[in-house]
Motif scaffolding. Sequence first.
Motif, PDB file in Angstrom:
ATOM      1  N   LYS A  70      -4.064 -49.027 125.362  1.00  0.00           N
ATOM      2  CA  LYS A  70      -5.062 -48.276 124.275  1.00  0.00           C
ATOM      3  C   LYS A  70      -5.592 -49.501 123.419  1.00  0.00           C
ATOM      4  O   LYS A  70      -7.366 -49.733 123.155  1.00  0.00           O
ATOM      5  CB  LYS A  70      -4.188 -47.544 123.358  1.00  0.00           C
ATOM      6  N   ASN A  71      -5.179 -50.930 123.202  1.00  0.00           N
ATOM      7  CA  ASN A  71      -5.434 -51.875 122.684  1.00  0.00           C
ATOM      8  C   ASN A  71      -6.426 -52.681 123.677  1.00  0.00           C
ATOM      9  O   ASN A  71      -7.129 -53.463 122.496  1.00  0.00           O
ATOM     10  CB  ASN A  71      -4.442 -52.565 121.588  1.00  0.00           C
ATOM     11  N   ASN A  72      -7.107 -52.737 123.929  1.00  0.00           N
ATOM     12  CA  ASN A  72      -6.978 -53.298 124.747  1.00  0.00           C
ATOM     13  C   ASN A  72      -8.544 -52.602 125.495  1.00  0.00           C
ATOM     14  O   ASN A  72      -9.306 -52.872 126.005  1.00  0.00           O
ATOM     15  CB  ASN A  72      -6.500 -53.625 126.699  1.00  0.00           C
ATOM     16  N   GLY A  73      -8.557 -51.328 125.100  1.00  0.00           N
ATOM     17  CA  GLY A  73      -9.918 -50.342 125.341  1.00  0.00           C
ATOM     18  C   GLY A  73      -9.947 -49.926 126.840  1.00  0.00           C
ATOM     19  O   GLY A  73     -10.738 -49.875 126.976  1.00  0.00           O
ATOM     20  N   SER A  74      -8.545 -49.641 127.196  1.00  0.00           N
ATOM     21  CA  SER A  74      -8.633 -49.715 128.505  1.00  0.00           C
ATOM     22  C   SER A  74      -7.453 -47.761 128.238  1.00  0.00           C
ATOM     23  O   SER A  74      -6.781 -47.367 127.449  1.00  0.00           O
ATOM     24  CB  SER A  74      -7.785 -49.623 129.465  1.00  0.00           C
ATOM     25  N   THR A  75      -7.191 -47.086 129.823  1.00  0.00           N
ATOM     26  CA  THR A  75      -6.593 -46.206 129.937  1.00  0.00           C
ATOM     27  C   THR A  75      -5.616 -46.398 130.954  1.00  0.00           C
ATOM     28  O   THR A  75      -5.166 -47.349 131.825  1.00  0.00           O
ATOM     29  CB  THR A  75      -7.611 -44.917 130.804  1.00  0.00           C
ATOM     30  N   LEU A  76      -4.249 -46.108 130.422  1.00  0.00           N
ATOM     31  CA  LEU A  76      -3.560 -46.046 131.409  1.00  0.00           C
ATOM     32  C   LEU A  76      -2.814 -44.761 132.409  1.00  0.00           C
ATOM     33  O   LEU A  76      -3.694 -43.832 131.935  1.00  0.00           O
ATOM     34  CB  LEU A  76      -1.823 -46.457 130.510  1.00  0.00           C
ATOM     35  N   VAL A  77      -2.790 -45.417 133.507  1.00  0.00           N
ATOM     36  CA  VAL A  77      -2.380 -44.974 134.644  1.00  0.00           C
ATOM     37  C   VAL A  77      -1.471 -45.011 135.402  1.00  0.00           C
ATOM     38  O   VAL A  77      -1.051 -45.821 135.636  1.00  0.00           O
ATOM     39  CB  VAL A  77      -3.922 -45.169 135.399  1.00  0.00           C
TER      40      VAL A  77
ATOM     41  N   ASN B  99       9.384 -43.855 125.593  1.00  0.00           N
ATOM     42  CA  ASN B  99       8.872 -44.786 125.072  1.00  0.00           C
ATOM     43  C   ASN B  99       9.451 -46.441 125.904  1.00  0.00           C
ATOM     44  O   ASN B  99       8.773 -46.967 125.519  1.00  0.00           O
ATOM     45  CB  ASN B  99      10.829 -45.258 123.866  1.00  0.00           C
ATOM     46  N   ALA B 100       9.758 -46.653 127.067  1.00  0.00           N
ATOM     47  CA  ALA B 100       9.392 -47.573 127.940  1.00  0.00           C
ATOM     48  C   ALA B 100       8.231 -47.663 128.740  1.00  0.00           C
ATOM     49  O   ALA B 100       7.148 -48.462 128.173  1.00  0.00           O
ATOM     50  CB  ALA B 100      10.108 -47.195 128.837  1.00  0.00           C
ATOM     51  N   THR B 101       6.866 -46.228 128.348  1.00  0.00           N
ATOM     52  CA  THR B 101       6.204 -46.410 128.448  1.00  0.00           C
ATOM     53  C   THR B 101       5.334 -46.271 127.456  1.00  0.00           C
ATOM     54  O   THR B 101       3.730 -47.475 127.493  1.00  0.00           O
ATOM     55  CB  THR B 101       5.788 -44.703 129.357  1.00  0.00           C
ATOM     56  N   ALA B 102       5.458 -45.939 126.504  1.00  0.00           N
ATOM     57  CA  ALA B 102       4.589 -46.239 125.086  1.00  0.00           C
ATOM     58  C   ALA B 102       4.226 -48.046 125.441  1.00  0.00           C
ATOM     59  O   ALA B 102       2.742 -47.560 124.582  1.00  0.00           O
ATOM     60  CB  ALA B 102       5.646 -45.674 124.482  1.00  0.00           C
ATOM     61  N   GLN B 103       5.011 -48.808 125.530  1.00  0.00           N
ATOM     62  CA  GLN B 103       4.743 -49.944 124.734  1.00  0.00           C
ATOM     63  C   GLN B 103       3.315 -50.908 126.273  1.00  0.00           C
ATOM     64  O   GLN B 103       1.888 -51.521 125.043  1.00  0.00           O
ATOM     65  CB  GLN B 103       5.944 -51.135 125.151  1.00  0.00           C
ATOM     66  N   TYR B 104       3.022 -49.736 127.290  1.00  0.00           N
ATOM     67  CA  TYR B 104       2.461 -50.217 127.862  1.00  0.00           C
ATOM     68  C   TYR B 104       0.763 -49.460 127.130  1.00  0.00           C
ATOM     69  O   TYR B 104      -0.054 -49.571 127.961  1.00  0.00           O
ATOM     70  CB  TYR B 104       2.213 -49.729 129.377  1.00  0.00           C
TER      71      TYR B 104
ATOM     72  N   GLU C 167      10.681 -34.241 128.048  1.00  0.00           N
ATOM     73  CA  GLU C 167      10.383 -34.862 126.575  1.00  0.00           C
ATOM     74  C   GLU C 167       9.658 -36.207 127.128  1.00  0.00           C
ATOM     75  O   GLU C 167       8.798 -36.460 125.906  1.00  0.00           O
ATOM     76  CB  GLU C 167      12.092 -36.416 126.709  1.00  0.00           C
ATOM     77  N   TYR C 168       9.386 -36.125 128.416  1.00  0.00           N
ATOM     78  CA  TYR C 168       8.270 -37.370 128.164  1.00  0.00           C
ATOM     79  C   TYR C 168       6.787 -36.862 127.771  1.00  0.00           C
ATOM     80  O   TYR C 168       6.113 -37.220 127.646  1.00  0.00           O
ATOM     81  CB  TYR C 168       8.682 -37.932 130.047  1.00  0.00           C
ATOM     82  N   ALA C 169       6.813 -35.331 127.931  1.00  0.00           N
ATOM     83  CA  ALA C 169       5.492 -34.619 128.298  1.00  0.00           C
ATOM     84  C   ALA C 169       5.349 -34.634 126.133  1.00  0.00           C
ATOM     85  O   ALA C 169       4.252 -35.066 125.610  1.00  0.00           O
ATOM     86  CB  ALA C 169       6.033 -33.191 127.950  1.00  0.00           C
ATOM     87  N   LYS C 170       6.132 -34.718 125.785  1.00  0.00           N
ATOM     88  CA  LYS C 170       6.290 -34.536 124.837  1.00  0.00           C
ATOM     89  C   LYS C 170       5.616 -36.124 123.550  1.00  0.00           C
ATOM     90  O   LYS C 170       5.226 -35.742 122.614  1.00  0.00           O
ATOM     91  CB  LYS C 170       7.850 -34.350 123.445  1.00  0.00           C
TER      92      LYS C 170
ATOM     93  N   TYR D  73       0.578 -48.425 135.567  1.00  0.00           N
ATOM     94  CA  TYR D  73       1.609 -48.413 135.002  1.00  0.00           C
ATOM     95  C   TYR D  73       2.968 -48.002 135.868  1.00  0.00           C
ATOM     96  O   TYR D  73       2.482 -46.247 136.155  1.00  0.00           O
ATOM     97  CB  TYR D  73       1.937 -48.150 133.928  1.00  0.00           C
ATOM     98  N   PHE D  74       4.268 -48.300 136.446  1.00  0.00           N
ATOM     99  CA  PHE D  74       4.542 -47.328 137.298  1.00  0.00           C
ATOM    100  C   PHE D  74       5.984 -46.741 136.598  1.00  0.00           C
ATOM    101  O   PHE D  74       6.634 -48.031 136.152  1.00  0.00           O
ATOM    102  CB  PHE D  74       5.684 -48.256 138.490  1.00  0.00           C
ATOM    103  N   ALA D  75       6.365 -45.538 136.720  1.00  0.00           N
ATOM    104  CA  ALA D  75       7.308 -45.319 135.054  1.00  0.00           C
ATOM    105  C   ALA D  75       8.164 -44.277 136.021  1.00  0.00           C
ATOM    106  O   ALA D  75       7.972 -43.540 137.421  1.00  0.00           O
ATOM    107  CB  ALA D  75       7.371 -44.567 134.699  1.00  0.00           C
TER     108      ALA D  75
END
Length: 402
Positions: A75-82, A65-70, A106-109, A55-57
């Motif tokens: 997570k639901n796919n059993g994968s890790t987001l990079v 919040n924009a990143t969280a959906q991905y 804020e992103y860190a939180k 994912y590119f942010a």
Amino acid sequence: MNKKFLFSMVLAPVAAMAFQVGAWVGGPGQYPQPTQQNVQAFQDLQGTHLDLISYFALFDINDWNATAQYANVAKNNGSTLVVTWMANGYNAQELVNGKADNYIREYAKGVKGFGDEIWLRPLHEANGDWYDWGVGKSGAGNTDANVAEAFRHIVKIFKEEGVTNVKWVWTTNASNQGSGTTLTGNYPGDEYVDYISIDGYNWGTCQSWSSWQTFSQVFKKAYNALANINKPLFIAEISSSERGGNKAEWITDMFEHFATDFSRVFAVMWFSQSKEANEGDWALNTSQAAVDAWKAGIAKMKAMAPESSSSEAVIESSSSVNSSSSTTAIRTGGITDKFSFRQQGGKLLLQVDRAMTASVVQFDYQGRILWQSAMQKFTPGKHTLDVPEAGTRSIYRLNVQR
């Protein structure tokens, strides 16, 4: 002359790393995102699960919040987001001076609240001239030194916020572009990095300035340059054009290298989106032959160690006498295995805490296998193995059969 060596052992944090497969999955439209639908479509295409999802942010545009959906899709796919975390609009010194601190904090939180592991790779491809933080970008005032400091600054903010679920990824481009650029000069230091990675593409003849390159021609120089950095290494972005050569054969050759002289690579992430204006036909499914080659390559890598987990130790030799040892642990099938290595007098001393079936592999930092033991049974306690004297920095990998 009787040569004597000092062996100092430093553990590489590569516990239980089976080969992993990832992708920027692409999808319909000009700006596809890794939605559940697009992730599933790519998994259906390759016929297997995705371990890593790209994912590119963009700074200030894509908050947590924009990143969280991905992140939740992964997570639901059993994968890790990079997350390729792009500081668009900032040069390195502005980041060092704190201009983006509020956004970063804020992103860190948000990452902390997410809880599950996520990989972040900020300031990627800084040895190029195309990004605002790039050392090669004319007039931007970026240097290897302030790019490295900007990376450290970002990590420090996360540490201040008590974030413990991030793996930090430092990425070099496969080739330098622009004045003052180097392949490793902006590396921020081992304390701030968990994984190192390379981005590289075979452009083929899709551009007026480009020509067909083999996998090795694209990646070998960077791979060799990263040999002295004792961190797990993966390919974070990769693709090939169909133009000017055979994409399917290129992919097959890539996996051959992963199995031989690029054996440090523990994961590969395909960039599967063709760009407009003929930038590059990067999507995996530009031909069925390319898809088939990708699927066959994955099957080959999975089959190489289908029943094993591994951990690595790095041994460094010099012209003095001494020996040292280190201990690490790997998880296999829910069990944590503790073991230790000691190099002494041309022998490798291995101590294990339980009965296991395992083999030991020795290879150099260019990925060349120097020696490998047969798979054998070890009882709890100490074992002595005769190993060849490498005379150079080596990696010993313990492959434990589940």
